[in-house]
Design an enzyme around this catalytic site. Structure first.
Site, short mmCIF file in Angstrom:
data_model
loop_
_atom_site.label_atom_id
_atom_site.label_comp_id
_atom_site.label_asym_id
_atom_site.label_seq_id
_atom_site.Cartn_x
_atom_site.Cartn_y
_atom_site.Cartn_z
N SER A 1 39.01 21.64 -27.93
CA SER A 1 38.19 22.89 -28.13
C SER A 1 38.74 23.72 -29.29
O SER A 1 38.76 24.92 -29.23
CB SER A 1 38.03 23.70 -26.72
OG SER A 1 37.35 23.04 -25.73
N GLU B 1 40.88 10.06 -23.55
CA GLU B 1 39.78 9.03 -23.16
C GLU B 1 39.93 7.74 -22.97
O GLU B 1 39.32 6.89 -22.15
CB GLU B 1 38.47 9.35 -24.19
CG GLU B 1 38.10 10.91 -23.94
CD GLU B 1 37.49 11.68 -25.06
OE1 GLU B 1 37.23 11.01 -25.91
OE2 GLU B 1 37.52 12.88 -25.21
N ASN C 1 38.25 13.72 -34.77
CA ASN C 1 38.02 12.54 -34.15
C ASN C 1 36.50 12.67 -33.93
O ASN C 1 35.95 13.24 -32.94
CB ASN C 1 38.78 12.53 -32.83
CG ASN C 1 38.54 11.66 -31.81
OD1 ASN C 1 37.65 10.62 -32.38
ND2 ASN C 1 39.12 11.52 -30.88
N TRP C 2 35.92 11.71 -34.58
CA TRP C 2 34.22 11.68 -34.29
C TRP C 2 33.99 10.84 -33.18
O TRP C 2 32.57 11.17 -32.75
CB TRP C 2 33.65 11.19 -35.77
CG TRP C 2 33.61 12.08 -36.89
CD1 TRP C 2 34.10 13.46 -36.94
CD2 TRP C 2 33.30 11.79 -38.27
NE1 TRP C 2 33.91 13.89 -37.96
CE2 TRP C 2 33.37 12.96 -38.80
CE3 TRP C 2 32.44 10.70 -38.53
CZ2 TRP C 2 32.70 13.06 -40.14
CZ3 TRP C 2 32.23 10.91 -39.90
CH2 TRP C 2 32.26 11.87 -40.83
N LYS C 3 34.95 10.19 -32.17
CA LYS C 3 34.56 9.72 -31.17
C LYS C 3 33.28 8.77 -31.22
O LYS C 3 33.18 8.29 -32.38
CB LYS C 3 34.31 10.85 -29.97
CG LYS C 3 35.52 11.69 -29.86
CD LYS C 3 35.69 12.79 -28.88
CE LYS C 3 36.79 13.49 -29.04
NZ LYS C 3 36.98 14.45 -27.52
N GLY D 1 37.67 17.50 -31.94
CA GLY D 1 36.63 16.66 -31.66
C GLY D 1 35.16 17.16 -32.10
O GLY D 1 34.81 17.12 -33.11
N GLY D 2 34.75 17.78 -31.14
CA GLY D 2 33.10 18.39 -31.31
C GLY D 2 32.95 19.08 -32.48
O GLY D 2 32.03 19.00 -33.43
N HIS E 1 44.54 8.17 -27.07
CA HIS E 1 43.75 9.45 -26.65
C HIS E 1 43.55 9.42 -25.27
O HIS E 1 43.24 8.34 -24.47
CB HIS E 1 42.44 9.34 -27.38
CG HIS E 1 41.52 10.57 -27.48
ND1 HIS E 1 40.96 10.93 -26.26
CD2 HIS E 1 41.67 11.86 -28.29
CE1 HIS E 1 40.39 11.98 -26.54
NE2 HIS E 1 40.75 12.62 -27.61
N GLU F 1 47.29 17.40 -26.49
CA GLU F 1 45.72 17.53 -26.11
C GLU F 1 45.63 17.57 -24.61
O GLU F 1 45.47 16.58 -24.03
CB GLU F 1 44.84 16.42 -26.72
CG GLU F 1 44.90 16.18 -28.36
CD GLU F 1 43.30 15.54 -28.45
OE1 GLU F 1 42.87 16.20 -29.44
OE2 GLU F 1 43.17 14.45 -28.07
N GLY G 1 36.61 19.30 -25.10
CA GLY G 1 35.33 19.16 -24.70
C GLY G 1 34.77 20.37 -23.83
O GLY G 1 33.70 20.12 -23.30
P1 13P Z 1 37.26 18.82 -28.58
O1 13P Z 1 37.56 19.67 -30.07
O2 13P Z 1 35.84 18.38 -28.64
O3 13P Z 1 37.68 19.53 -27.49
O4 13P Z 1 37.90 17.36 -28.60
C1 13P Z 1 39.29 17.26 -28.93
C2 13P Z 1 39.64 15.93 -28.88
O5 13P Z 1 39.53 15.15 -27.87
C3 13P Z 1 39.92 15.38 -30.26
O6 13P Z 1 40.73 14.06 -30.20
#
Ligand code: 13P
Length: 252
Positions: free
Chosen positions: A214, A98, A10-12, A235-236, A96, A168, A174
């Protein structure tokens, strides 16, 4: 039953079009020999057609991070499932945390998006997870119950054949605080048993349940080794192609 693992990035709201193309090109090269794991990246809507061109001949699939449930209409700023499908996406991340937290997305909206994704032949990845506060209040299981029951309201196991779930925990996103393998094992087992109760054993056994929060190269293999973990939503670490490919190759 064996479930093909899915490692999804997920590149957000990161990477411009050219940056997304460069990263996707490199990922497609590095992943060209991988056959036993499904791979997906979800760039921004803006990069979707560009990245689609790069991934066309590769084994890396494309997804979106969100969509709107209507097929078309006067919905300023929104993008429909059919539009993202036409631009080359096969997956849609839905609900998600967020989106729930910053954009007020409710279980009802999430449910409509899951249905609309299935109708457009997209594979929905429904995200669920508790906040730190909910965990401290011992509400983890009731939160997951509600998110799954309401998020899949009035759908049946036949509709949900392709559905992917992503657990998640919000407190692990994050933050560098990964849930422990024991925590993840218990929750994933619970989620599978809930799917069994709601939709029957066949779907419970075939559905892929990803872990997200994470995930890094150093913790991927211990998480992926758990019986009820069928992949990761990253994510990251997915923004860095070298780290992401290490996660994809967790068992090698
Ligand atoms: P991180 O891997 O940065 O914790 O993010 C997870 C995420 O929100 C994937 O959708």
């Amino acid at each position: 039953m064996s479930r093909t693992p899915l490692i999804a990035g997920n590149w957000k709201m990161y990477k411009t079009g050219p940056e997304a193309v460069a990263a996707a090109t490199r990922l497609a090269e590095l992943a060209s020999d991988i056959v036993n794991t499904d791979i997906m990246i979800a760039p921004t809507f803006l990069s979707l057609p560009l990245v689609s061109g790069v991934l066309a001949e590769s084994n890396v699939k494309l997804g979106v991070q969100n969509l709107f449930h209507e097929t078309e209409g006067a919905f300023t700023g929104e993008v429909s499932p059919g539009m993202v499908k036409a631009a080359g996406a096969d997956y849609a991340i839905i609900g998600h945390s967020e989106r729930r937290q910053y954009f007020g997305e409710t279980d009802d909206a999430v449910c409509k998006k899951v249905k609309a994704s299935i109708d457009a032949d997209l594979i929905p990845i429904l995200c669920i997870g508790e906040t730190e506060e909910q965990r401290a209040d011992d509400k983890t299981f009731s939160v997951l119950d509600k998110q799954i029951t309401n998020g899949l309201n009035s759908l049946c196991s036949r509709d949900l054949g392709t559905l992917v779930l992503a657990y998640e925990p919000v407190w692990a996103i994050g933050t560098g605080k990964t849930a422990t393998p024991e925590q993840v094992a218990g929750i994933h087992e619970y989620i599978r048993s809930l799917i069994n109760r709601l939709f029957g054993n066949e779907l419970a056994m075939s559905i892929r349940i990803l872990y997200g929060g994470s995930v890094k190269p150093k913790n991927a293999s211990e998480l992926m080794a758990l019986d009820d973990v069928d992949g990761a939503l990253v994510g990251g670490a997915s923004l860095d192609v070298d780290a992401f490919i290490q996660i994809i190759r967790y068992d090698r």
